[in-house]
Enzyme design. Structure first.
Site, short mmCIF file in Angstrom:
data_model
loop_
_atom_site.label_atom_id
_atom_site.label_comp_id
_atom_site.label_asym_id
_atom_site.label_seq_id
_atom_site.Cartn_x
_atom_site.Cartn_y
_atom_site.Cartn_z
N GLU A 221 0.89 -1.18 0.00
CA GLU A 221 0.00 0.00 0.00
C GLU A 221 0.92 1.21 0.00
O GLU A 221 1.43 1.60 1.05
CB GLU A 221 -0.91 -0.01 1.25
CG GLU A 221 -1.86 -1.18 1.34
CD GLU A 221 -3.11 -1.03 0.49
OE1 GLU A 221 -3.17 -0.09 -0.34
OE2 GLU A 221 -4.03 -1.85 0.65
N CYS A 255 -2.09 9.45 2.31
CA CYS A 255 -1.57 8.85 1.07
C CYS A 255 -2.43 9.23 -0.14
O CYS A 255 -1.93 9.25 -1.26
CB CYS A 255 -1.49 7.34 1.21
SG CYS A 255 -3.06 6.59 1.67
P1 NAD Z 1 8.19 4.83 5.04
O1 NAD Z 1 8.18 3.99 3.82
O2 NAD Z 1 9.34 5.69 5.31
O3 NAD Z 1 8.02 3.91 6.35
C1 NAD Z 1 6.99 2.95 6.48
C2 NAD Z 1 7.44 1.85 7.42
O4 NAD Z 1 8.57 1.20 6.85
C3 NAD Z 1 7.87 2.35 8.80
O5 NAD Z 1 7.41 1.45 9.79
C4 NAD Z 1 9.38 2.35 8.71
O6 NAD Z 1 10.02 2.12 9.95
C5 NAD Z 1 9.65 1.18 7.78
N1 NAD Z 1 10.90 1.33 7.03
C6 NAD Z 1 11.52 2.47 6.68
N2 NAD Z 1 12.66 2.20 5.99
C7 NAD Z 1 12.73 0.85 5.90
C8 NAD Z 1 13.67 -0.04 5.31
N3 NAD Z 1 14.75 0.40 4.68
N4 NAD Z 1 13.42 -1.36 5.39
C9 NAD Z 1 12.33 -1.82 6.02
N5 NAD Z 1 11.40 -1.03 6.60
C10 NAD Z 1 11.60 0.30 6.55
O7 NAD Z 1 6.82 5.67 4.98
P2 NAD Z 1 6.29 6.74 6.02
O8 NAD Z 1 7.11 7.98 5.92
O9 NAD Z 1 6.10 6.12 7.35
O10 NAD Z 1 4.83 7.01 5.42
C11 NAD Z 1 4.61 7.88 4.36
C12 NAD Z 1 4.42 7.13 3.06
O11 NAD Z 1 3.46 6.10 3.21
C13 NAD Z 1 3.88 8.02 1.95
O12 NAD Z 1 4.51 7.70 0.73
C14 NAD Z 1 2.40 7.65 1.90
O13 NAD Z 1 1.79 7.96 0.67
C15 NAD Z 1 2.46 6.20 2.19
N6 NAD Z 1 1.19 5.72 2.72
C16 NAD Z 1 0.44 4.86 1.96
C17 NAD Z 1 -0.79 4.43 2.43
C18 NAD Z 1 -1.67 3.50 1.63
O14 NAD Z 1 -2.57 2.92 2.20
N7 NAD Z 1 -1.44 3.34 0.34
C19 NAD Z 1 -1.24 4.85 3.69
C20 NAD Z 1 -0.44 5.70 4.42
C21 NAD Z 1 0.78 6.14 3.96
#
Ligand code: NAD
Length: 475
Positions: A221, A255
């Site tokens: 997602e 998002c």
């Molecule tokens: P992110 O990708 O930075 O982090 C998401 C999760 O992944 C966190 O728990 C983080 O600790 C983990 N993570 C970060 N780097 C990682 C790595 N290298 N390896 C494994 N795990 C890792 O995203 P964010 O800043 O928390 O959220 C914002 C993003 O999420 C935006 O792009 C937004 O559009 C998207 N989002 C999508 C939805 C959806 O349902 N499609 C919903 C909410 C947010």
């Protein structure tokens, strides 16, 4: 049932031991009846409800989320997702009889939904409870055990999520592991049966690569830039109200927030006036002093948004509202930009903040081309009273989901699938679609009495060859 919460960023051995417990339990979990699964969901909601005030406090401290929005966009979402599952789970779990073809005379076939096993749920910070519990509800409904990693950026809420889970579930059923990238990396090394990741497209690729090592299925997602395309509407007030709400709620950290707006060139001035008015009406006075207006989650995200605005204005964009970011307090005011250079970074990167670029268009084709030159958006918004206009946009632009004459709201439905395409994601969540992500549909074939199959086995005598020829012509 209460057990202790795991320490934050535990050693790799602790994560491995927790995984082993979840794996050992998985066959038992898979065998739970609908009634037993529903009891698990009720236990989850009971605990969420008991901790309602704590959740409001935690999310206020994490990023000044207004208490009303914790009720509406976190607690209510969890409640309604559980309700939707409870209403239909028995039906979803029922094996489905399928017809047998002529070649399978003497047999019965059915498809049996079965839990995939141990699920990993990795969540972002922008809806720090519902984006953990909504996939968890689907995993539990499907009969999976689950390991959860909430975002480290909303640490108080993550701790509460861990406490709620520790009371509602046994540690071998659902386990919360808190931590950052290093912790998530340890988790991704383990052979989960399904990974449900919500977050950025960049990390989504890392997750998919890790999943390929086991290999296991993934739901991604992700995010991206969701456009709004507005027709030449009689009045821009109603459109502006909906766009302003969707852009400023959660301070744009959604998002599916409208990322940028296309408006007919001859109506741009009307729309700019209307959206500025709606933003002021929604958050009267100084936005920084308004308790309903949220903060950006962390200084580096506020800085990222500030740089997007600076880059746009350096290239000639006009900031017709807001623009003054305060990094110390993570405050980004409602901001509206016009006259944007097509090469500005703000038209490339997901904004994920309360900044709205407005782009005038001379012809609809021009707007469609602009969107199609970029990765597939998670959401698409079209405002029009003309069916032909709406059909034109929908048939020519792909997207994860769509709202017509509204923004964001389609996400709240438990009936519609929610997911992206390409850069905005793989697979879908919510209601039955979430349940299906954690479910393997096993095809079962039972030979009740022998049909013609035995006649078609070697050795191929002349009459068998003839029979095969006849069958081929006849079937
Ligand atoms: P992110 O990708 O930075 O982090 C998401 C999760 O992944 C966190 O728990 C983080 O600790 C983990 N993570 C970060 N780097 C990682 C790595 N290298 N390896 C494994 N795990 C890792 O995203 P964010 O800043 O928390 O959220 C914002 C993003 O999420 C935006 O792009 C937004 O559009 C998207 N989002 C999508 C939805 C959806 O349902 N499609 C919903 C909410 C947010």
């Amino acid at each position: 049932m209460t057990h202790s919460v795991l320490p934050i960023a535990p050693e790799a051995e602790v994560i491995e031991k927790t995984f082993a417990q979840l794996k050992a339990r998985a066959p038992h979990q898979r065998a739970l009846t609908a009634k037993q699964r529903i009891a698990r969901l009720d236990a989850l909601y009971d605990e969420v409800w008991k901790r309602r005030d704590d959740l409001k406090r935690a999310m206020w401290n994490d990023f000044r989320k207004p208490s009303e929005e914790v009720d509406l966009t976190e607690i209510f979402v969890v409640k309604s997702e559980i309700k939707a599952v409870k209403r239909s789970l028995r039906k979803w779990m029922r094996p489905k009889r399928l017809p047998s073809g002529l070649a399978h005379v003497g047999s019965a076939s059915w498809v049996c939904p079965e839990a995939k096993g141990v699920a990993l749920i990795i969540s972002p910070w922008n809806y720090p409870m519902q984006l953990v519990f909504r996939p968890l509800i689907a995993a539990l409904a499907a009969g999976c055990t689950a390991m959860i990693k909430p975002s480290e950026l909303t640490g108080e809420t993550a701790q509460l999520v861990a406490e709620i889970v520790s009371v509602a579930f046994n540690p071998d059923e659902v386990a919360v592991v808190q931590g950052g990238v290093e912790t998530a990396t340890h988790m991704l090394n383990l052979p989960f049966n399904h990974i449900y990741f919500t977050g950025s497209p960049a990390v989504g690729k890392i997750v998919m690569e890790a999943a390929a090592q086991h290999p296991c299925s993934v739901t991604l997602e992700l995010g991206g830039k969701s456009p709004v395309i507005i027709d030449d509407m009689k009045s821009m007030r109603d459109v502006a109200k909906k766009v302003a709400w969707a852009k400023l709620s959660n301070a744009g950290q959604i998002c599916v927030a409208p990322d940028y707006v296309f408006v007919p060139a001859n109506r741009e001035a009307d729309f700019v006036t209307a959206i500025k008015q709606e933003m002021v009406d929604m958050y009267p006075g100084e936005a920084s002093a308004n308790k309903d207006y949220q903060r950006i989650v962390a200084p580096h995200h506020a800085e990222r948004i500030s740089k997007l605005v600076d880059d746009a204005t350096a290239r000639g964009a006009k900031c017709v509202m807001g623009g003054d970011v305060d990094l110390d307090s993570c405050f980004v005011p409602p901001t509206v930009l016009t006259n944007i250079d097509p090469n500005a970074e703000i038209l490339e990167d997901e904004i994920f903040g309360p900044v709205l670029p407005i782009i005038p268009y001379a012809s609809l084709d021009e707007a469609i081309r602009f969107v199609n030159d970029r990765p597939t958006p998670l959401a698409l918004y079209v405002f029009s009273k003309r069916k032909r206009f709406v059909d034109s946009v929908l048939s020519q632009i792909q997207s994860g989901g769509v709202s017509i004459n509204n923004c964001v709201i389609h996400v709240s439905s438990n009936h519609l699938p929610f997911g992206g395409l390409g850069n905005s994601g793989i697979g879908s969540g919510h209601g039955k679609y979430g349940y299906m992500e954690f479910t393997h549909f096993r095809g079962v074939y039972e030979q009740r009495f022998d049909g013609a199959g035995a006649l078609l086995m070697p050795p191929y005598t002349p009459w068998k060859t003839k029979l095969i020829d006849r069958l081929l012509r006849w079937l």
